[in-house]
Write an enzyme that holds these catalytic residues in place. Structure first.
Site, PDB file in Angstrom:
ATOM      1  N   ASP A  49       0.844  -1.200   0.000  1.00 44.54           N
ATOM      2  CA  ASP A  49       0.000   0.000   0.000  1.00 44.54           C
ATOM      3  C   ASP A  49       0.882   1.254   0.000  1.00 44.54           C
ATOM      4  O   ASP A  49       0.379   2.379  -0.063  1.00 44.54           O
ATOM      5  CB  ASP A  49      -1.028  -0.003   1.137  1.00 44.54           C
ATOM      6  CG  ASP A  49      -0.399  -0.100   2.512  1.00 44.54           C
ATOM      7  OD1 ASP A  49       0.837  -0.147   2.603  1.00 44.54           O
ATOM      8  OD2 ASP A  49      -1.158  -0.119   3.506  1.00 44.54           O
ATOM      9  N   SER A  50       2.207   1.052  -0.011  1.00 44.34           N
ATOM     10  CA  SER A  50       3.133   2.161  -0.267  1.00 44.34           C
ATOM     11  C   SER A  50       2.818   2.800  -1.617  1.00 44.34           C
ATOM     12  O   SER A  50       3.261   3.907  -1.908  1.00 44.34           O
ATOM     13  CB  SER A  50       4.590   1.670  -0.239  1.00 44.34           C
ATOM     14  OG  SER A  50       4.760   0.566  -1.103  1.00 44.34           O
TER      15      SER A  50
ATOM     16  N   ASP B  19      -1.007  -6.170   0.029  1.00 50.09           N
ATOM     17  CA  ASP B  19      -1.411  -5.561   1.300  1.00 50.09           C
ATOM     18  C   ASP B  19      -2.919  -5.473   1.409  1.00 50.09           C
ATOM     19  O   ASP B  19      -3.603  -5.055   0.470  1.00 50.09           O
ATOM     20  CB  ASP B  19      -0.862  -4.131   1.384  1.00 50.09           C
ATOM     21  CG  ASP B  19       0.443  -4.060   2.136  1.00 50.09           C
ATOM     22  OD1 ASP B  19       0.685  -4.909   3.008  1.00 50.09           O
ATOM     23  OD2 ASP B  19       1.232  -3.136   1.845  1.00 50.09           O
TER      24      ASP B  19
ATOM     25  N   LYS C  17      -1.113  -9.460   3.264  1.00 44.38           N
ATOM     26  CA  LYS C  17      -0.335  -8.937   4.393  1.00 44.38           C
ATOM     27  C   LYS C  17      -1.228  -8.029   5.231  1.00 44.38           C
ATOM     28  O   LYS C  17      -1.925  -7.168   4.692  1.00 44.38           O
ATOM     29  CB  LYS C  17       0.894  -8.188   3.880  1.00 44.38           C
ATOM     30  CG  LYS C  17       1.711  -7.528   4.988  1.00 44.38           C
ATOM     31  CD  LYS C  17       3.119  -7.237   4.558  1.00 44.38           C
ATOM     32  CE  LYS C  17       3.318  -5.975   3.733  1.00 44.38           C
ATOM     33  NZ  LYS C  17       2.939  -4.722   4.411  1.00 44.38           N
TER      34      LYS C  17
ATOM     35  N   GLU D 248      -1.260  -5.552   8.813  1.00 42.82           N
ATOM     36  CA  GLU D 248      -0.450  -4.868   9.828  1.00 42.82           C
ATOM     37  C   GLU D 248      -1.109  -5.014  11.191  1.00 42.82           C
ATOM     38  O   GLU D 248      -2.289  -4.688  11.341  1.00 42.82           O
ATOM     39  CB  GLU D 248      -0.339  -3.373   9.507  1.00 42.82           C
ATOM     40  CG  GLU D 248       0.443  -3.078   8.254  1.00 42.82           C
ATOM     41  CD  GLU D 248       0.616  -1.586   8.000  1.00 42.82           C
ATOM     42  OE1 GLU D 248       0.320  -0.772   8.892  1.00 42.82           O
ATOM     43  OE2 GLU D 248       1.038  -1.234   6.886  1.00 42.82           O
TER      44      GLU D 248
ATOM     45  N   GLU E 124       9.242  -4.154  10.370  1.00 41.68           N
ATOM     46  CA  GLU E 124       9.695  -2.873   9.808  1.00 41.68           C
ATOM     47  C   GLU E 124      10.272  -1.987  10.913  1.00 41.68           C
ATOM     48  O   GLU E 124       9.665  -1.860  11.998  1.00 41.68           O
ATOM     49  CB  GLU E 124       8.490  -2.177   9.131  1.00 41.68           C
ATOM     50  CG  GLU E 124       8.836  -0.820   8.542  1.00 41.68           C
ATOM     51  CD  GLU E 124       7.776  -0.303   7.567  1.00 41.68           C
ATOM     52  OE1 GLU E 124       6.797  -1.026   7.280  1.00 41.68           O
ATOM     53  OE2 GLU E 124       7.946   0.832   7.094  1.00 41.68           O
TER      54      GLU E 124
HETATM   55  O1  KIV Z   1       3.536  -1.097   1.578  1.00 45.31           O
HETATM   56  C1  KIV Z   1       4.703  -1.481   1.514  1.00 45.31           C
HETATM   57  O2  KIV Z   1       5.435  -1.245   0.565  1.00 45.31           O
HETATM   58  C2  KIV Z   1       5.217  -2.244   2.644  1.00 45.31           C
HETATM   59  C3  KIV Z   1       6.703  -2.322   2.761  1.00 45.31           C
HETATM   60  C4  KIV Z   1       7.209  -1.082   3.379  1.00 45.31           C
HETATM   61  C5  KIV Z   1       7.120  -3.528   3.498  1.00 45.31           C
HETATM   62  O3  KIV Z   1       4.478  -2.709   3.468  1.00 45.31           O
END
Ligand code: KIV
Length: 272
Positions: free
Chosen positions: A52-53, A91, A120, A122, A189
């Site tokens: 989600d970056s 994500d 993924k 969090e 992280e």
């Molecule tokens: O969203 C993302 O790119 C991430 C990385 C920072 C691991 O979760």
């Protein structure tokens, strides 16, 4: 064999577990479209993360919070079209897994509509029941611990996590709880390098680190950071692999080689 059939074996959760057992490091990079997906996989990256970056590096947002499930499905679908053998992790975006039912519905959409092979999430121990139910439904899971960018407005800043022993112990205990609940992989992280090594030692599942030192079983970076595309200051734990090389392919191959040899991350990329 068909002309364009993959020549490598597909990477699965079992492949990653074996690599941990064999103490062979693997590599992860973020991908947001089909061209990068093909490029990264061809250079030897085992796991493509649709992070989600993308909210920050593709959409130009200040945080990952505005990213929606539809955004994630769209980009995951693009990356899925470019890959053949790399494992595709995506994500779950902000507030898309607040309840077990919501998590199941949204993870299923990421897999069925986007083509994700792992999701993924969090969070810490509070996610154990969610992880258990997703796992029972056949959904591979990566548990993201340490710095949680989706909680940035609660945290008040991007800071190193787990510095004090009590906080370090809590991260280890929560990672163990998520492993017991069925997580297949953990991602940590922004934690001290020493804690990254402790986690990799404590967990049976592979531990992927970003700003978590060389003791992790695998490394991940935001691809735009390691190619020097992201404007502004690069995080201390990242490295520009493109400068001094003549192609994107060479830069990504250098990253893969540096992670596998243990050369990256070096002491200058570690947090304390
Ligand atoms: O969203 C993302 O790119 C991430 C990385 C920072 C691991 O979760």
């Amino acid at each position: 064999m068909y002309k364009d059939a993959p020549t490598r074996k597909p990477i699965t959760v079992a492949t990653l577990a074996k690599m941990k057992r064999d103490r062979e490091k693997f590599t992860v990079l973020t991908a947001y479209d089909a061209s990068f997906s093909t490029l990264l996989e061809t250079a030897g990256v085992e796991v493509l993360l649709v992070g989600d970056s993308l909210g920050m590096v593709v959409q130009g947002q200040h945080t990952t919070v505005p990213v929606t499930l539809d955004d994630m499905i769209y980009h995951t679908r693009l990356v899925a079209r470019g890959r053949q053998t790399a494992l595709l992790m995506a994500d779950m975006p902000f507030a898309s897994y607040a309840t077990v039912e919501q998590a199941l519905r949204n993870a299923a959409r990421l897999m069925q509509e986007g083509g994700a092979q792992m999701v993924k999430l969090e969070g810490g121990g509070w996610l154990a029941e969610t992880v258990r139910q997703l796992s029972r439904n056949g959904i591979p899971i990566c548990a993201h611990l340490g710095l949680l960018p989706q909680s940035i407005h609660k945290l008040g800043g991007y800071r190193v996590q787990g510095r004090e022993e009590a906080a370090a112990r809590q991260i280890i205990d929560e990672a163990l709880a998520l492993q017991d609940a069925g997580a297949d992989v953990a991602l940590v992280e922004c934690i001290p390098a020493e804690l990254g090594a402790r986690l990799a030692e404590a967990l049976a599942i592979p531990v992927i680190g970003i700003g978590a030192g060389p003791g992790c079983d695998a490394q991940v970076l935001v691809s735009y950071d390691m190619l020097g595309i992201t404007p502004g200051r690069r995080p201390k734990f990242s490295k520009d692999f493109l400068t001094g090389r003549d192609s994107l392919q060479a830069a990504v191959e250098a990253y893969v080689q540096a992670v596998k040899s243990g050369e990256f991350p070096g002491p200058e990329h570690c947090l304390a």
